[in-house]
Write an enzyme that holds these catalytic residues in place. Sequence first.
Site, PDB file in Angstrom:
ATOM      1  N   LYS A   1       0.877  -1.168   0.000  1.00  0.00           N
ATOM      2  CA  LYS A   1       0.000   0.000   0.000  1.00  0.00           C
ATOM      3  C   LYS A   1       0.922   1.228   0.000  1.00  0.00           C
ATOM      4  O   LYS A   1       1.459   1.633   1.025  1.00  0.00           O
ATOM      5  CB  LYS A   1      -0.919   0.019   1.226  1.00  0.00           C
TER       6      LYS A   1
ATOM      7  N   GLU B   1       9.562   2.139  10.873  1.00  0.00           N
ATOM      8  CA  GLU B   1      10.637   3.126  10.706  1.00  0.00           C
ATOM      9  C   GLU B   1       9.972   4.478  10.568  1.00  0.00           C
ATOM     10  O   GLU B   1       9.144   4.680   9.678  1.00  0.00           O
ATOM     11  CB  GLU B   1      11.505   2.813   9.487  1.00  0.00           C
TER      12      GLU B   1
ATOM     13  N   CYS C   1      14.064  11.088   6.028  1.00  0.00           N
ATOM     14  CA  CYS C   1      13.976  10.835   7.468  1.00  0.00           C
ATOM     15  C   CYS C   1      15.326  11.035   8.130  1.00  0.00           C
ATOM     16  O   CYS C   1      15.406  11.313   9.319  1.00  0.00           O
ATOM     17  CB  CYS C   1      13.473   9.418   7.707  1.00  0.00           C
TER      18      CYS C   1
ATOM     19  N   GLU D   1       9.897  16.987  13.975  1.00  0.00           N
ATOM     20  CA  GLU D   1      10.366  16.768  12.611  1.00  0.00           C
ATOM     21  C   GLU D   1       9.617  17.709  11.668  1.00  0.00           C
ATOM     22  O   GLU D   1       8.385  17.720  11.654  1.00  0.00           O
ATOM     23  CB  GLU D   1      10.091  15.320  12.214  1.00  0.00           C
TER      24      GLU D   1
HETATM   25  P1  NAD Z   1       2.548   9.059   6.827  1.00  0.00           P
HETATM   26  O1  NAD Z   1       2.719   8.416   8.152  1.00  0.00           O
HETATM   27  O2  NAD Z   1       1.570  10.130   6.697  1.00  0.00           O
HETATM   28  O3  NAD Z   1       2.162   7.967   5.737  1.00  0.00           O
HETATM   29  C1  NAD Z   1       2.910   6.776   5.579  1.00  0.00           C
HETATM   30  C2  NAD Z   1       1.999   5.715   5.010  1.00  0.00           C
HETATM   31  O4  NAD Z   1       1.002   5.405   5.989  1.00  0.00           O
HETATM   32  C3  NAD Z   1       1.255   6.139   3.753  1.00  0.00           C
HETATM   33  O5  NAD Z   1       1.153   5.049   2.872  1.00  0.00           O
HETATM   34  C4  NAD Z   1      -0.100   6.502   4.306  1.00  0.00           C
HETATM   35  O6  NAD Z   1      -1.144   6.410   3.358  1.00  0.00           O
HETATM   36  C5  NAD Z   1      -0.278   5.467   5.394  1.00  0.00           C
HETATM   37  N1  NAD Z   1      -1.280   5.828   6.393  1.00  0.00           N
HETATM   38  C6  NAD Z   1      -1.783   7.048   6.680  1.00  0.00           C
HETATM   39  N2  NAD Z   1      -2.737   6.961   7.633  1.00  0.00           N
HETATM   40  C7  NAD Z   1      -2.825   5.655   7.971  1.00  0.00           C
HETATM   41  C8  NAD Z   1      -3.615   4.919   8.886  1.00  0.00           C
HETATM   42  N3  NAD Z   1      -4.523   5.519   9.648  1.00  0.00           N
HETATM   43  N4  NAD Z   1      -3.424   3.603   8.989  1.00  0.00           N
HETATM   44  C9  NAD Z   1      -2.496   2.984   8.241  1.00  0.00           C
HETATM   45  N5  NAD Z   1      -1.751   3.611   7.314  1.00  0.00           N
HETATM   46  C10 NAD Z   1      -1.893   4.935   7.185  1.00  0.00           C
HETATM   47  O7  NAD Z   1       4.016   9.529   6.390  1.00  0.00           O
HETATM   48  P2  NAD Z   1       4.420  10.320   5.046  1.00  0.00           P
HETATM   49  O8  NAD Z   1       3.970  11.728   5.210  1.00  0.00           O
HETATM   50  O9  NAD Z   1       4.002   9.552   3.841  1.00  0.00           O
HETATM   51  O10 NAD Z   1       6.004  10.221   5.105  1.00  0.00           O
HETATM   52  C11 NAD Z   1       6.787  11.083   5.839  1.00  0.00           C
HETATM   53  C12 NAD Z   1       7.221  10.451   7.147  1.00  0.00           C
HETATM   54  O11 NAD Z   1       7.915   9.230   6.882  1.00  0.00           O
HETATM   55  C13 NAD Z   1       8.204  11.285   7.925  1.00  0.00           C
HETATM   56  O12 NAD Z   1       7.863  11.275   9.288  1.00  0.00           O
HETATM   57  C14 NAD Z   1       9.526  10.581   7.720  1.00  0.00           C
HETATM   58  O13 NAD Z   1      10.480  10.789   8.721  1.00  0.00           O
HETATM   59  C15 NAD Z   1       9.098   9.173   7.650  1.00  0.00           C
HETATM   60  N6  NAD Z   1      10.109   8.355   7.008  1.00  0.00           N
HETATM   61  C16 NAD Z   1      10.876   7.519   7.768  1.00  0.00           C
HETATM   62  C17 NAD Z   1      11.858   6.751   7.183  1.00  0.00           C
HETATM   63  C18 NAD Z   1      12.667   5.799   8.014  1.00  0.00           C
HETATM   64  O14 NAD Z   1      13.165   4.838   7.465  1.00  0.00           O
HETATM   65  N7  NAD Z   1      12.836   6.039   9.300  1.00  0.00           N
HETATM   66  C19 NAD Z   1      12.079   6.822   5.816  1.00  0.00           C
HETATM   67  C20 NAD Z   1      11.302   7.690   5.065  1.00  0.00           C
HETATM   68  C21 NAD Z   1      10.314   8.441   5.664  1.00  0.00           C
END
Ligand code: NAD
Length: 488
Positions: A180, A255, A289, A390
Amino acid sequence: MTLQTEPKTYQNYINGRWVSSSGNQVDASINPANKNEVVGYIQKSTKEDLDQAVAAAKKAQVQWRKLSGPARGEYLYKVANILESHLDEIAETMTKEMGKTLPEAKGETARGVAILRYYAGEGMRKIGEVIPSTDSEALMFTSRVPLGVVGVITPWNFPVAIPIWKIAPALVYGNAVILKPAQETAVTAAKVIQCFAEAELPAGVVNMVTGPGSVIGQGIIDHPDINGITFTGSDQVGKMVAQGAVARGAKYQLEMGGKNPVIVAADADLDLAVDATISGGLRSTGQKCTATSRVIIQKEVYEPFKEKLLNKIKEIKIGPGLHGDTWMGPCASESQLNTVLSYIEKGKAEGADLIYGGKRCEDSELKHGFYVYPTVFENVTSEMTIAQEEIFGPVLALIKVETLEEALEIANDVRFGLSASIFTQNIGNMLSFIREIDAGLVRINAESAGVELQAPFGGMKQSSSHSREQGQAAIEFFTAIKTVFVKP
Ligand code: NAD
């Protein structure tokens, strides 16, 4: 909104076929460099679509797990070659869909190819150990077995590398997968999944269902037939994944965010530190991240460091990621731009001094995109919001300190612990940083953003679920251990 004439509609990939959602609804994926351009339409899927994908995966996994590791690895080699042959097209789509520059998108796609080859090779490596039994006639050993069906929930910032660094190990260890992807970058994800389709993996082994996190992401969290969930994204959503997985006894891996510091010691090579701070903090518009967001500088070098930093930042060329001379593209979405702007306002309101940028770019060529200037604050203190949360944008917070002890204390004074760097020439400083810093990725004289696919990746504190991805660490999540005792 003026729409382009005919952007394509991308379907879900379920049981070896591209299919439309049962709900017949689509979302538009917008180019953040020009909000009037639709890159493609993607399915706004329903719970029924997810159920179909999970049923297909569950069935396919029964046969997939029977293949040998090397045979599963052969499929990954095939996918790698196909991805490599589509590298330019996929990188261009990524740039159009999330805004990073084309060289960065090409680099990420090439990394995806390398990850696939790495895990293809892992299919040949050991999946257990022999342990001496107290019974001299018995054979006791461990054998690693797949979890079953794995749900893969990914963010938009690395739309090729992150899905691949989860899917490839999941597959090679015998799991079936439901991806997803983030809705913002689902066109790129569809093109990656097309490479798996072209490699003719058995139907149902890899599936993709696009749609809102609240429906499809939540559906993955709750689905009784999904045995493991691997998630990368924000810590807010990560916590929901963990709670849901624990409630039904599923394995999970998270992560999440970072608030990554770089310490510039009084003896640092300042040119190196400046280049690394800019690269680590502002490439990909700060949307990594592992991006540098706090720069903690010893007072002796504070002024020369700041001057060099600002001089270089002034040279940054902002523009569409597809333009050859662009160094920094837009924020990936309007909501991300608004988040960044709201943090900038909080920084000002809480008394930090804005010394560069701090606003949206509104020049005529950029006004249709989600562009923000690289932004630098000084006189930031550790309790300020911009030093704690962040931001996920091109914003650097400069913090002046007297001693390295103080620098370390501030570096650790956040709830995250993903990545951290120090610039120093003193081996003692390096060793105490390695010992004391709360970070899963510790970098000496190197930018905070930068990981190698063959090494474990993950954070401490609230940056991760204390598990690791990538390299050989991936086997820990994607398999379970059977301890076997055989008495002939
Ligand atoms: P997000 O948490 O908004 O979304 C991540 C995923 O979760 C998306 O596919 C989203 O559709 C899904 N999602 C959203 N609501 C959900 C729910 N209620 N239940 C289940 N899934 C749901 O994050 P984003 O804005 O897409 O990405 C940015 C974030 O990702 C930042 O915080 C960044 O630090 C983090 N990130 C971490 C790493 C790592 O490896 N540590 C790498 C890249 C990004």
